[in-house]
Design a protein around this motif. Structure first.
Motif, PDB file in Angstrom:
ATOM      1  N   ASN A   1      75.622   6.723  66.493  1.00  0.00           N
ATOM      2  CA  ASN A   1      75.754   8.103  66.930  1.00  0.00           C
ATOM      3  C   ASN A   1      77.104   8.322  67.607  1.00  0.00           C
ATOM      4  O   ASN A   1      77.441   7.605  68.554  1.00  0.00           O
ATOM      5  N   PRO A   2      77.893   9.270  67.161  1.00  0.00           N
ATOM      6  CA  PRO A   2      79.238   9.448  67.719  1.00  0.00           C
ATOM      7  C   PRO A   2      79.246   9.921  69.167  1.00  0.00           C
ATOM      8  O   PRO A   2      80.131   9.530  69.928  1.00  0.00           O
TER       9      PRO A   2
ATOM     10  N   GLU B   1      84.928  15.339  64.246  1.00  0.00           N
ATOM     11  CA  GLU B   1      86.276  14.966  63.837  1.00  0.00           C
ATOM     12  C   GLU B   1      87.098  16.161  63.378  1.00  0.00           C
ATOM     13  O   GLU B   1      88.308  16.219  63.597  1.00  0.00           O
TER      14      GLU B   1
ATOM     15  N   SER C   1      69.862   9.238  66.647  1.00  0.00           N
ATOM     16  CA  SER C   1      71.018   9.850  67.264  1.00  0.00           C
ATOM     17  C   SER C   1      70.695  10.190  68.702  1.00  0.00           C
ATOM     18  O   SER C   1      69.617  10.673  69.002  1.00  0.00           O
TER      19      SER C   1
ATOM     20  N   ARG D   1      79.325  13.347  63.058  1.00  0.00           N
ATOM     21  CA  ARG D   1      80.643  12.735  63.234  1.00  0.00           C
ATOM     22  C   ARG D   1      81.744  13.563  62.557  1.00  0.00           C
ATOM     23  O   ARG D   1      82.794  13.811  63.151  1.00  0.00           O
TER      24      ARG D   1
ATOM     25  N   ASN E   1      73.846  11.187  61.975  1.00  0.00           N
ATOM     26  CA  ASN E   1      75.014  10.673  62.678  1.00  0.00           C
ATOM     27  C   ASN E   1      76.306  10.992  61.934  1.00  0.00           C
ATOM     28  O   ASN E   1      77.321  11.346  62.537  1.00  0.00           O
ATOM     29  N   GLN E   2      76.269  10.864  60.613  1.00  0.00           N
ATOM     30  CA  GLN E   2      77.471  11.085  59.813  1.00  0.00           C
ATOM     31  C   GLN E   2      77.847  12.563  59.750  1.00  0.00           C
ATOM     32  O   GLN E   2      79.032  12.910  59.805  1.00  0.00           O
TER      33      GLN E   2
END
Length: 358
Positions: free
Chosen positions: A285-286, A246, A305, A242, A238-239
């Protein structure tokens, strides 16, 4: 992408990238020592290191080729490739089960990144096993990237497995940073990457070809994730996703996500060199958060995710048998030989039939 700058920080060391494709020929100079044992998941296996199509091998070189002896230099040359051969036999293999086995094998063999540069169409219910496998892999902490397809200018039908919930669909952009005309678009596109004029080994005969496709774009997205994960091994799937979202390149003033560009073009340099991107919570999860309140996957895990995307649907044939065209999402343009230039097609297609599921 300023790879030389990124390689001072990360080369993808310690990250395994599964290449679910036509096999990977690890004997190429730039792939020696880069390819793990892997498996052939078909019911009539010929070996994970046998690649009669050449497509999977080219994807592997774009991800982890070392450039040795004049070979192709991949974006994450420190990563390792786990070859998972998924070429269906029309008489022996149900494609849904084949892909499900491929994804589960990759997740069970420590593949943090799973690259799927293949696509097919069909009725949504035919992919229930694959969806369950996707949920399983995400729960194990993997990231799954799949090409959105090369039909943007030919009907633009969503393609499996990029359209499945939890898979990051990858589209292709051209040298101007615009969505390539051939790149299939829609809400299944999560990110885009460069997919035009990319050098590859010719799939028939010696020499190099200039290719294009969401296959290549997917390989670049997968390699970007490997670079970031090698630098930040404690981050969850997830990170990593993300920070990729971004820091993705976006047109000035554009509203994202875009059906053509998703959240933008991958730019791992912004994470590795410029230190941008907030990894945020490990268990959110983004893509799922951005698409709330769409349903979450059946498998739940702390670092699971899932992108809230509809499954690609196409009417079944009249006799109740769905047919899938398994397409390698890379099309070749110019074949480069000594002093001559010829033209060839690198697109490969294999068909398998299987009954619809209730």
């Amino acid at each position: 992408m300023q790879a030389e700058q990124m390689w001072k920080v990360s080369r993808g060391e310690g990250v395994t990238v599964a290449v679910i494709d036509t096999g990977v020929d690890g004997s190429l100079p730039e792939l020696r020592g880069q390819v793990l044992e892997g498996t052939d998941v078909s019911n009539k296996p010929t070996g994970a290191h046998v690649d009669s199509e050449g497509h999977g091998t080219n994807i592997a070189t774009l991800i982890a080729g070392t450039g040795v002896d004049g070979g192709i230099q991949g974006l994450a040359p420190g990563a390792k490739i786990l070859p998972v051969k998924a070429v269906p036999d029309s008489q022996a293999d149900a494609v849904d089960a084949l892909m499900a086995r491929s994804i589960r094998y990759a997740a069970d063999h420590q593949a943090r990144v799973i690259n799927i540069s293949l696509a097919g169409d069909g009725d949504a219910v035919q992919y229930a096993n694959t969806q369950t496998a996707v949920d399983y892999a995400l729960g194990k902490g993997s990231l799954i990237f799949a090409g959105s397809g090369n039909g943007g200018d030919k009907g633009n039908q969503p393609e499996f497995p990029s359209s499945l919930r939890g898979v990051v669909g990858v589209g292709a952009i051209d040298r101007q940073g615009k969505a390539a005309k051939f790149s299939t678009y829609g809400n299944q596109v999560g990110l885009v990457a460069f997919g035009e004029e990319i050098v590859a080994h010719c799939e028939k005969g010696p020499g190099y070809c200039i290719g294009r496709g969401t296959s290549q774009a997917t390989a670049i997205a997968s390699a970007s994730a490997a670079l970031i994960w090698a630098k930040h091994p404690d981050w969850t799937n997830n990170q990593v996703l993300r920070v990729m979202m971004e820091t993705a390149g976006k047109p000035a003033g554009a509203k994202m996500p875009s059906k053509y560009l998703g959240y933008g073009s991958v730019r791992p340099r912004k994470v590795l060199v410029d230190g941008e991107g907030d990894p945020g919570p490990a268990d959110v999860n983004p893509l799922l958060a951005a698409n709330a309140p769409k349903p979450s996957p059946s498998v739940s895990a702390p670092n699971s995710s899932s992108a809230g995307k509809p499954i690609a649907a196409e009417p079944a044939t009249d006799d109740g048998i769905g047919t899938i065209a398994w397409v390698a999402l890379g099309a070749g343009a110019a074949v480069i030989l000594a002093a001559a230039v010829g033209f060839g097609v690198m697109r490969r297609r294999a068909k398998a039939t299987y009954p619809n599921q209730p």
